[in-house]
Scaffold this active site. Structure first.
Site, PDB file in Angstrom:
ATOM      1  CG  HIS A 126     -35.539 -30.016  24.768  1.00 36.45           C
ATOM      2  ND1 HIS A 126     -35.380 -30.304  23.422  1.00 36.45           N
ATOM      3  CD2 HIS A 126     -35.726 -28.667  24.848  1.00 36.45           C
ATOM      4  CE1 HIS A 126     -35.484 -29.171  22.725  1.00 36.45           C
ATOM      5  NE2 HIS A 126     -35.691 -28.178  23.553  1.00 36.45           N
ATOM      6  CG  HIS A 138     -35.309 -31.515  17.811  1.00 37.12           C
ATOM      7  ND1 HIS A 138     -36.068 -30.673  17.029  1.00 37.12           N
ATOM      8  CD2 HIS A 138     -35.483 -31.110  19.094  1.00 37.12           C
ATOM      9  CE1 HIS A 138     -36.683 -29.791  17.804  1.00 37.12           C
ATOM     10  NE2 HIS A 138     -36.343 -30.029  19.053  1.00 37.12           N
ATOM     11  CE  LYS A 170     -42.022 -23.117  16.956  1.00 38.87           C
ATOM     12  NZ  LYS A 170     -40.636 -23.494  16.612  1.00 38.87           N
ATOM     13  CD  GLU A 175     -39.618 -22.038  13.549  1.00 36.95           C
ATOM     14  OE1 GLU A 175     -40.045 -22.146  14.696  1.00 36.95           O
ATOM     15  OE2 GLU A 175     -38.820 -22.830  13.031  1.00 36.95           O
ATOM     16  NE  ARG A 209     -64.152 -28.604  13.997  1.00 36.15           N
ATOM     17  CZ  ARG A 209     -65.444 -28.938  14.033  1.00 36.15           C
ATOM     18  NH1 ARG A 209     -66.292 -28.214  14.708  1.00 36.15           N
ATOM     19  NH2 ARG A 209     -65.868 -29.978  13.363  1.00 36.15           N
ATOM     20  CG  ASN A 267     -35.875 -24.113  16.235  1.00 37.60           C
ATOM     21  OD1 ASN A 267     -36.343 -24.691  17.204  1.00 37.60           O
ATOM     22  ND2 ASN A 267     -36.628 -23.604  15.283  1.00 37.60           N
ATOM     23  CG  HIS A 304     -33.716 -26.443  19.533  1.00 37.65           C
ATOM     24  ND1 HIS A 304     -32.891 -25.518  20.137  1.00 37.65           N
ATOM     25  CD2 HIS A 304     -34.776 -26.589  20.383  1.00 37.65           C
ATOM     26  CE1 HIS A 304     -33.443 -25.111  21.279  1.00 37.65           C
ATOM     27  NE2 HIS A 304     -34.581 -25.749  21.449  1.00 37.65           N
ATOM     28  NE  ARG A 313     -41.758 -19.497  17.629  1.00 40.91           N
ATOM     29  CZ  ARG A 313     -42.860 -19.623  18.342  1.00 40.91           C
ATOM     30  NH1 ARG A 313     -43.923 -18.927  18.005  1.00 40.91           N
ATOM     31  NH2 ARG A 313     -42.915 -20.440  19.373  1.00 40.91           N
ATOM     32  CD  GLU A 320     -33.964 -24.315  25.072  1.00 39.32           C
ATOM     33  OE1 GLU A 320     -33.817 -23.270  24.398  1.00 39.32           O
ATOM     34  OE2 GLU A 320     -34.319 -25.399  24.573  1.00 39.32           O
ATOM     35  CE  LYS A 352     -40.412 -19.247  22.699  1.00 42.45           C
ATOM     36  NZ  LYS A 352     -40.318 -20.679  22.925  1.00 42.45           N
TER      37      LYS A 352
END
Lengths: 367, 367
Positions: free
Chosen positions: A268, A255, A146, A240, A124, A248, A251, A244, A188, A230
């Protein structure tokens, strides 16, 4: 031990705040990480490409008094799955690590995302440190918490927010990075200028020759300014709920390309480069940025060695299908990051399948 | 719609606070949950035993305007694995749920732990509601935000803290619970008295005949007092940095039994009952509780239909091996919850393999 010049940034998240250490040869001088290691047990997660280059260097500079377990994963986005994370658990449990252990990711974004997700879920949640070794992971995925893995039906669909305790960026490792990966990282870096800092964008354009020549001082500054942007955005909106999402840019298109082409075939950063250019074109079609600004960006991405066009065999319908499944989508309504004007991003939810199809049609015709 | 008498408790965790609704026939009157549902999409996760009994009732009372996906898992602790959670993701992604969806767990502790973990990880976290249908899950696992799955090398080794947005407890469903499961739940109810509330412990002893007869009013009070104690402890220490560990009375021994016997052969509550009795005996051997208090507890557990002894084929060495791997262990040092005196729990880290072996030897000899 070499003398290193180290800069330290801070991600400001209350009791989850953490430092980003940036400097040359830091892998050989990682003592700054020691206060961030929770106990005496450490798991270093890397891959078959990076481990032979840097594992020993990191282990030696961390000190010999730690009980270290190495987990070496296969290299590539295709392995960023729950099944690979299960292998991490198998290894770490068999080696008897308790919840005072510290997971360290040594590698690019794929290693960092999986190691971070494993750290979020192991007993956990255990302490986690990022040591990114690609330009892309240094400026993007290692900062912000993330973590996660892909699912055949979508990228990063399974994951957690789990902030690292520290990020260690050694700029020296970029000298050995393959050209294609270096270019992917630049995409990026350019993104940060586009969404948030027109001054940085102009500076990057000016310094592009020296960036491409991988001059240390210029690289270090580009990384530091990217991480600072960032860190700012993440501090304002950790999970987000709002701003935030501008990180993206490119993206949602990107994606879709990655998922449709099979993870790992496009890098990517390559998919994001094409996505950013599509987002710029869409912004231009709405009259929010100038057409010549789009062409400048395209020329610049080309000089950096990045692709400019979506895969020729990818239909508009395939794009729309994947984009509607994006994590930002709400009730089947796409949400896209656009620019208005250059240097300032906003999130729109009024782009429909038709606008996307028209855009892609125009691009396919070279218009 | 039947008139229901509803009690509401609150788990106080700042902006993650949530209500526990307790009442008869609440499944048929779940309107109280509507404000806790995030959007229009809902995933109800249940199993092959519970779904035929209660799925339709819950769906109907939630209202017909929601887009519901049902995920029906195989029943049993043996299926509490990462592979089963992957099946949840497969179903939910194929059905197109976005991150405004709400996961509802309808079932016992196994369903709740897995659904909660899936909710914690789906698109990095979605809203989650617990509708526990066993006594054990009503008084224990549905409250407090612990979610996760087992690993062959240890119980609940992979998981997350993810608090539910609400817990709905329908006391009526307990009437159809198999006797063995009911007894297993009573073990956790008794635990709350042992660790924190001697008055509740005495009350339970007195009311045992009516509890075993499943008289609604007595059951409801036992559940409410159990949940109130758990809510208090969780509010004081959400992520188990300290006092929350006392909720694990009997669990270190119990998890060892479950892992060694193969998950699902012993019910969790049965293993905890044996573990509590072992912890009581160890406390008595240290002179912290009286011997006759141990015998009273043993007689009482027997009347409730619970086992009193570890599996005959389980050696002390096997116990120690599993216990050293417990999540509470630090640097291979076992941490155990003991009583000093009855009604008050404390965590010790000075129990060694020899003390455990001696204890188990004495138990095996019937001493």
């Amino acid at each position: 031990m070499p003398a290193t010049l180290m800069h330290t940034l801070r991600v400001d998240l209350g009791d989850r705040s953490y430092p980003i250490f940036i400097g040359r040869d830091l892998l050989a001088d990682a003592a700054c990480l020691r206060p961030c290691i929770a106990g005496r047990q450490v798991v270093i997660i890397s891959n078959t490409t990076v481990a032979p280059l840097y594992m020993d260097r990191l282990r030696q500079s961390l000190g010999s008094d730690l009980a270290v377990t190495e987990v070496i994963l296969p290299d590539g986005e295709a392995y960023k799955t729950l099944a690979t994370v299960q292998q991490i658990f198998d290894r770490v449990l068999a080696a008897g690590h308790d919840r005072t252990t510290t997971f360290i990711a040594l590698g690019g974004g794929v290693v960092g995302d999986m190691a971070g997700f494993a750290a979020a879920c192991y007993q956990r949640g255990v302490v986690f440190i990022q040591v990114p070794t690609t330009l892309l992971s240094q400026v993007d995925s290692s900062v912000g918490g993330k973590t996660g893995v892909n699912h055949p039906l979508g990228k990063n669909m399974i994951g957690a927010f789990h902030q690292p305790r520290a990020v260690l960026i050694d700029t020296q490792v970029l000298q050995s990075l393959p050209a294609r990966e270096f270019a992917a990282g630049l995409a990026e870096v350019i993104k940060y200028g586009l969404i948030r800092d027109i001054g940085f964008y102009a500076w990057l354009q000016e310094e592009l020759p020296r960036l491409l020549a991988r001059e240390e001082a210029v690289l270090a500054e580009a990384i530091e300014r990217s991480c600072a942007i960032k860190a700012d955005v993440v501090a304002a909106d950790e999970r987000e709920g709002g701003v935030r999402a501008i990180l993206n840019l490119g993206h949602t298109f990107g994606h879709a390309i990655e998922a449709a082409q099979g993870y790992g075939n496009w890098l990517h950063g390559e998919a994001v480069a094409v996505g950013m250019l599509l987002a710029m074109r869409l912004s231009a079609r709405r009259g929010w940025v100038a057409d010549d600004e789009v062409e400048t960006l395209a020329a610049w991405l080309a000089r950096a060695g990045l692709p400019l066009r979506p895969p020729a065999d990818m239909s508009a319908a395939t794009f729309v299908q994947h984009m509607a499944r994006d994590k930002k989508a709400v009730d089947g309504r796409m949400r896209l990051v656009l620019l208005r004007p250059l240097g300032q991003a906003l999130v729109v939810d009024d782009a429909d399948a038709r606008e996307i199809t028209d855009l892609l049609g125009a691009v396919a015709r070279g218009a």
